[in-house]
Design an enzyme around this catalytic site. Sequence first.
Site, mmCIF file in Angstrom:
data_model
loop_
_atom_site.group_PDB
_atom_site.id
_atom_site.type_symbol
_atom_site.label_atom_id
_atom_site.label_comp_id
_atom_site.label_asym_id
_atom_site.label_seq_id
_atom_site.Cartn_x
_atom_site.Cartn_y
_atom_site.Cartn_z
ATOM 1 C CB VAL A 53 -48.353 7.078 15.047
ATOM 2 C CG1 VAL A 53 -49.003 6.918 13.681
ATOM 3 C CG2 VAL A 53 -47.889 8.512 15.252
ATOM 4 C CG ASP A 54 -52.417 3.607 18.527
ATOM 5 O OD1 ASP A 54 -51.220 3.412 18.810
ATOM 6 O OD2 ASP A 54 -53.279 3.915 19.373
ATOM 7 C CE1 TYR A 55 -48.682 0.139 10.659
ATOM 8 C CE2 TYR A 55 -47.830 1.126 12.657
ATOM 9 C CZ TYR A 55 -47.733 0.195 11.648
ATOM 10 O OH TYR A 55 -46.696 -0.709 11.638
#
Length: 268
Positions: free
Chosen positions: A137-139
Site C-alpha cells: 500500500v503505497d500512499y
Amino acid sequence: MRKSADINVLRFRVIPVLLISEDALVKGNRFKQHRYVGDPINAIKIFNEKGCDELILLDISTRKRGLKPDFEQIRGCVEEAFMPVAYGGGINTLSDIKNILALGVEKIILNTAAYREPSLVSQASNQFGSQSIVVAVDYKQCIFGRKPMVFVENGRRAANIDVEEACKRFAALGAGEIILSSIVREGMGTGYDTQLLKRLSHHVAIPTVALNGAGSFSDIIQVAADTDISGAAAGSLFVFHGPHKAVLITYPSEEEISSIRRGSYLND
C-alpha cells in the site's frame, strides 16, 4: 514505552529492501531520482554474512518490460539468498505467482494488479495460502483532504482509495500481510509515519510492515516500541552510510536486533 502485547515486540521484524531496476541495485527519493548503487547479488551475499532473517526484493523496472517479472533474475537472487525472500514487481496473474513461488520465493508482493483486479488477491490466497500473499500500500497525503491516499504504478497514479480502507479491503480478500510504504518519506531519513501506523495497528487484523523513512536504528526502535505493527523495512538505512551517502551494505547485529525488539534504547 513498552507495548501491551509483549509477544509482538519479541517477534518484531527488521527487513532490508533491495530496489532493482534493469538488473541493478538502485535507491531513490520519493519514488524518483533513482541512482545506481551496485549489484543486487553482491548485496544479498553481504546480507547473508550479516545474518539477515528475511529480504524484500522490489523490481521497479517491470513497466519498461511490459509488466513481466524477470524470472531468471529472481532465480539468481533466490539461489544466492540464505534467508526467505519476498518479491514484488510486474506480477499480474496467478501464473506469474505460481512461477515465482516455484523459484523459491516465499512471499509474493502485489501492488498495482491488486487494485486493478482485487479478485487476484482472493484467488491467490485460496490457491497458494494467505501467508504467501502480501499487498503493498503505497500512499501519500494529498493537498486536499485529510486522509492519506493510495497511489499505484510506482506512485504515479491515484487509486482513489484511502489507506485504511485499502488495508481493510485486502485483509478481507485474504492477503496475509500489508506493506505500508510512504511515498514522501522514501530516501528522506525523517522517520516512519508513526501516527498513521499507530492508528492502523488498531484497525488492520493482519501483520503490517512499515516501509520508508528510516534514518537510523532509533527510528526502527520507535516503531517497535510505539506501535503494534509486525515489523519495519528499510532500504537506504541498510545501503548508505554517513552524510554523503557512501554505499555500505549493513544490517544490525543479533544484539542490536534484540535491543530493537526490547525497545531498550528508549527505556535506558
